[in-house]
Motif scaffolding. Structure first.
Motif, PDB file in Angstrom:
ATOM      1  N   TRP A 236       0.871  -1.177   0.000  1.00 12.01           N
ATOM      2  CA  TRP A 236       0.000   0.000   0.000  1.00 12.01           C
ATOM      3  C   TRP A 236       0.904   1.221   0.000  1.00 12.01           C
ATOM      4  O   TRP A 236       1.706   1.418   0.902  1.00 12.01           O
ATOM      5  CB  TRP A 236      -0.918  -0.006   1.221  1.00 12.01           C
ATOM      6  CG  TRP A 236      -1.678   1.257   1.435  1.00 12.01           C
ATOM      7  CD1 TRP A 236      -1.588   2.100   2.503  1.00 12.01           C
ATOM      8  CD2 TRP A 236      -2.655   1.832   0.556  1.00 12.01           C
ATOM      9  NE1 TRP A 236      -2.442   3.159   2.339  1.00 12.01           N
ATOM     10  CE2 TRP A 236      -3.107   3.016   1.147  1.00 12.01           C
ATOM     11  CE3 TRP A 236      -3.172   1.458  -0.687  1.00 12.01           C
ATOM     12  CZ2 TRP A 236      -4.063   3.839   0.549  1.00 12.01           C
ATOM     13  CZ3 TRP A 236      -4.117   2.274  -1.285  1.00 12.01           C
ATOM     14  CH2 TRP A 236      -4.565   3.444  -0.659  1.00 12.01           C
ATOM     15  N   ASP A 237       0.780   2.055  -1.040  1.00 14.48           N
ATOM     16  CA  ASP A 237       1.643   3.235  -1.163  1.00 14.48           C
ATOM     17  C   ASP A 237       0.891   4.545  -0.913  1.00 14.48           C
ATOM     18  O   ASP A 237       1.413   5.621  -1.176  1.00 14.48           O
ATOM     19  CB  ASP A 237       2.339   3.259  -2.522  1.00 14.48           C
ATOM     20  CG  ASP A 237       1.381   3.429  -3.695  1.00 14.48           C
ATOM     21  OD1 ASP A 237       0.183   3.725  -3.475  1.00 14.48           O
ATOM     22  OD2 ASP A 237       1.841   3.271  -4.834  1.00 14.48           O
ATOM     23  N   GLY A 238      -0.325   4.453  -0.400  1.00 11.38           N
ATOM     24  CA  GLY A 238      -1.110   5.651  -0.127  1.00 11.38           C
ATOM     25  C   GLY A 238      -2.044   6.019  -1.268  1.00 11.38           C
ATOM     26  O   GLY A 238      -2.935   6.848  -1.107  1.00 11.38           O
ATOM     27  N   ASP A 239      -1.848   5.411  -2.423  1.00  8.56           N
ATOM     28  CA  ASP A 239      -2.693   5.660  -3.583  1.00  8.56           C
ATOM     29  C   ASP A 239      -3.244   4.353  -4.141  1.00  8.56           C
ATOM     30  O   ASP A 239      -4.406   4.263  -4.508  1.00  8.56           O
ATOM     31  CB  ASP A 239      -1.886   6.372  -4.676  1.00  8.56           C
ATOM     32  CG  ASP A 239      -2.681   6.573  -5.953  1.00  8.56           C
ATOM     33  OD1 ASP A 239      -3.811   7.103  -5.877  1.00  8.56           O
ATOM     34  OD2 ASP A 239      -2.179   6.193  -7.028  1.00  8.56           O
ATOM     35  N   CYS A 240      -2.391   3.358  -4.167  1.00 12.01           N
ATOM     36  CA  CYS A 240      -2.723   2.094  -4.820  1.00 12.01           C
ATOM     37  C   CYS A 240      -2.314   0.930  -3.923  1.00 12.01           C
ATOM     38  O   CYS A 240      -1.236   0.955  -3.321  1.00 12.01           O
ATOM     39  CB  CYS A 240      -1.970   2.034  -6.155  1.00 12.01           C
ATOM     40  SG  CYS A 240      -2.169   0.496  -7.047  1.00 12.01           S
ATOM     41  N   LEU A 241      -3.173  -0.061  -3.853  1.00 12.11           N
ATOM     42  CA  LEU A 241      -2.801  -1.326  -3.233  1.00 12.11           C
ATOM     43  C   LEU A 241      -2.315  -2.221  -4.371  1.00 12.11           C
ATOM     44  O   LEU A 241      -3.087  -2.558  -5.272  1.00 12.11           O
ATOM     45  CB  LEU A 241      -3.974  -1.987  -2.513  1.00 12.11           C
ATOM     46  CG  LEU A 241      -3.590  -3.335  -1.913  1.00 12.11           C
ATOM     47  CD1 LEU A 241      -2.753  -3.128  -0.653  1.00 12.11           C
ATOM     48  CD2 LEU A 241      -4.788  -4.182  -1.633  1.00 12.11           C
ATOM     49  N   HIS A 242      -1.033  -2.552  -4.335  1.00 14.69           N
ATOM     50  CA  HIS A 242      -0.432  -3.410  -5.356  1.00 14.69           C
ATOM     51  C   HIS A 242      -0.487  -4.856  -4.880  1.00 14.69           C
ATOM     52  O   HIS A 242      -0.069  -5.161  -3.759  1.00 14.69           O
ATOM     53  CB  HIS A 242       1.030  -3.022  -5.598  1.00 14.69           C
ATOM     54  CG  HIS A 242       1.201  -1.591  -5.995  1.00 14.69           C
ATOM     55  ND1 HIS A 242       1.178  -1.184  -7.296  1.00 14.69           N
ATOM     56  CD2 HIS A 242       1.384  -0.476  -5.247  1.00 14.69           C
ATOM     57  CE1 HIS A 242       1.354   0.129  -7.347  1.00 14.69           C
ATOM     58  NE2 HIS A 242       1.475   0.577  -6.116  1.00 14.69           N
ATOM     59  N   VAL A 243      -1.001  -5.731  -5.715  1.00 13.04           N
ATOM     60  CA  VAL A 243      -1.047  -7.166  -5.459  1.00 13.04           C
ATOM     61  C   VAL A 243      -0.136  -7.804  -6.497  1.00 13.04           C
ATOM     62  O   VAL A 243      -0.445  -7.788  -7.682  1.00 13.04           O
ATOM     63  CB  VAL A 243      -2.478  -7.721  -5.607  1.00 13.04           C
ATOM     64  CG1 VAL A 243      -2.498  -9.226  -5.412  1.00 13.04           C
ATOM     65  CG2 VAL A 243      -3.439  -7.016  -4.656  1.00 13.04           C
ATOM     66  N   SER A 244       1.000  -8.330  -6.047  1.00 13.23           N
ATOM     67  CA  SER A 244       1.975  -8.918  -6.970  1.00 13.23           C
ATOM     68  C   SER A 244       2.182 -10.381  -6.642  1.00 13.23           C
ATOM     69  O   SER A 244       2.366 -10.741  -5.476  1.00 13.23           O
ATOM     70  CB  SER A 244       3.316  -8.191  -6.878  1.00 13.23           C
ATOM     71  OG  SER A 244       3.179  -6.835  -7.229  1.00 13.23           O
ATOM     72  N   VAL A 245       2.168 -11.211  -7.675  1.00 15.39           N
ATOM     73  CA  VAL A 245       2.435 -12.638  -7.517  1.00 15.39           C
ATOM     74  C   VAL A 245       3.565 -13.016  -8.473  1.00 15.39           C
ATOM     75  O   VAL A 245       3.493 -12.755  -9.670  1.00 15.39           O
ATOM     76  CB  VAL A 245       1.180 -13.488  -7.782  1.00 15.39           C
ATOM     77  CG1 VAL A 245       1.519 -14.976  -7.778  1.00 15.39           C
ATOM     78  CG2 VAL A 245       0.111 -13.189  -6.734  1.00 15.39           C
ATOM     79  N   HIS A 246       4.596 -13.615  -7.887  1.00 14.67           N
ATOM     80  CA  HIS A 246       5.749 -14.082  -8.660  1.00 14.67           C
ATOM     81  C   HIS A 246       5.739 -15.601  -8.677  1.00 14.67           C
ATOM     82  O   HIS A 246       5.466 -16.242  -7.664  1.00 14.67           O
ATOM     83  CB  HIS A 246       7.052 -13.591  -8.020  1.00 14.67           C
ATOM     84  CG  HIS A 246       8.268 -14.119  -8.699  1.00 14.67           C
ATOM     85  ND1 HIS A 246       8.855 -15.317  -8.343  1.00 14.67           N
ATOM     86  CD2 HIS A 246       9.002 -13.639  -9.717  1.00 14.67           C
ATOM     87  CE1 HIS A 246       9.893 -15.533  -9.119  1.00 14.67           C
ATOM     88  NE2 HIS A 246      10.017 -14.534  -9.963  1.00 14.67           N
ATOM     89  N   ASP A 247       6.016 -16.170  -9.858  1.00 17.86           N
ATOM     90  CA  ASP A 247       6.193 -17.621  -9.955  1.00 17.86           C
ATOM     91  C   ASP A 247       7.437 -17.906 -10.788  1.00 17.86           C
ATOM     92  O   ASP A 247       8.087 -16.980 -11.278  1.00 17.86           O
ATOM     93  CB  ASP A 247       4.941 -18.317 -10.506  1.00 17.86           C
ATOM     94  CG  ASP A 247       4.614 -17.947 -11.939  1.00 17.86           C
ATOM     95  OD1 ASP A 247       5.515 -17.997 -12.804  1.00 17.86           O
ATOM     96  OD2 ASP A 247       3.450 -17.617 -12.210  1.00 17.86           O
TER      97      ASP A 247
END
Length: 138
Positions: free
Chosen positions: A70-81
């Motif tokens: 959470w950067d104050g503007d956007c919640l980033h959901v990242s998945v690495h495989d």
């Protein structure tokens, strides 16, 4: 002025990781002040976590690393495989059991991207809650 952000990371194994990932994500989202007023956004994030972890497990045959930021503007959901093959949107027939994950993520997220990395790929979806307090807790 530097960018402040808060986040969490966890790895989820191929066996049993999707349900655990949803529960883990929901638990961490509860610590953000805006989530109580935005249950639809929380549900969209949790569904995205489910779809991205499922894709990593089924298509990449890989454990998945999930990062929420959470950067104050956007919640980033990242998945690495571990598979460098980028996902592609399919057009499954009415009776098919799979093939909708990329379309679901595209529909739910405000933005999304995928990119190859040295060891595999990462898919990131961004959610911008309407009523979020844009400050990051100190």
């Amino acid at each position: 002025m530097g960018v402040k952000a808060m986040g969490w990371a966890h790895s989820f194994p191929v066996s049993g990781g999707v349900r655990a990932g949803r529960e883990w994500a929901r638990e961490h989202l509860e610590s953000l002040s805006w989530t109580a007023d935005e249950p639809d956004t929380v549900d969209a994030v949790v569904l995205t976590v489910s779809e991205l972890l499922t894709n990593a497990h089924i298509h990449a045959h890989s454990d998945a690393r999930l990062v929420l930021t959470w950067d104050g503007d956007c919640l980033h959901v990242s998945v690495h495989d571990d598979d460098p093959t980028l996902p592609r949107q399919r057009d499954p027939g009415a009776g098919e059991q799979s093939g909708r994950g990329v379309g679901i993520v595209r529909m739910l997220a405000d933005e999304w991207e995928m990119r190859c990395q040295r060891h595999g790929k990462v898919v990131t979806a961004c959610f911008r809650p309407a009523g979020a307090d844009r400050r990051i807790a100190d």
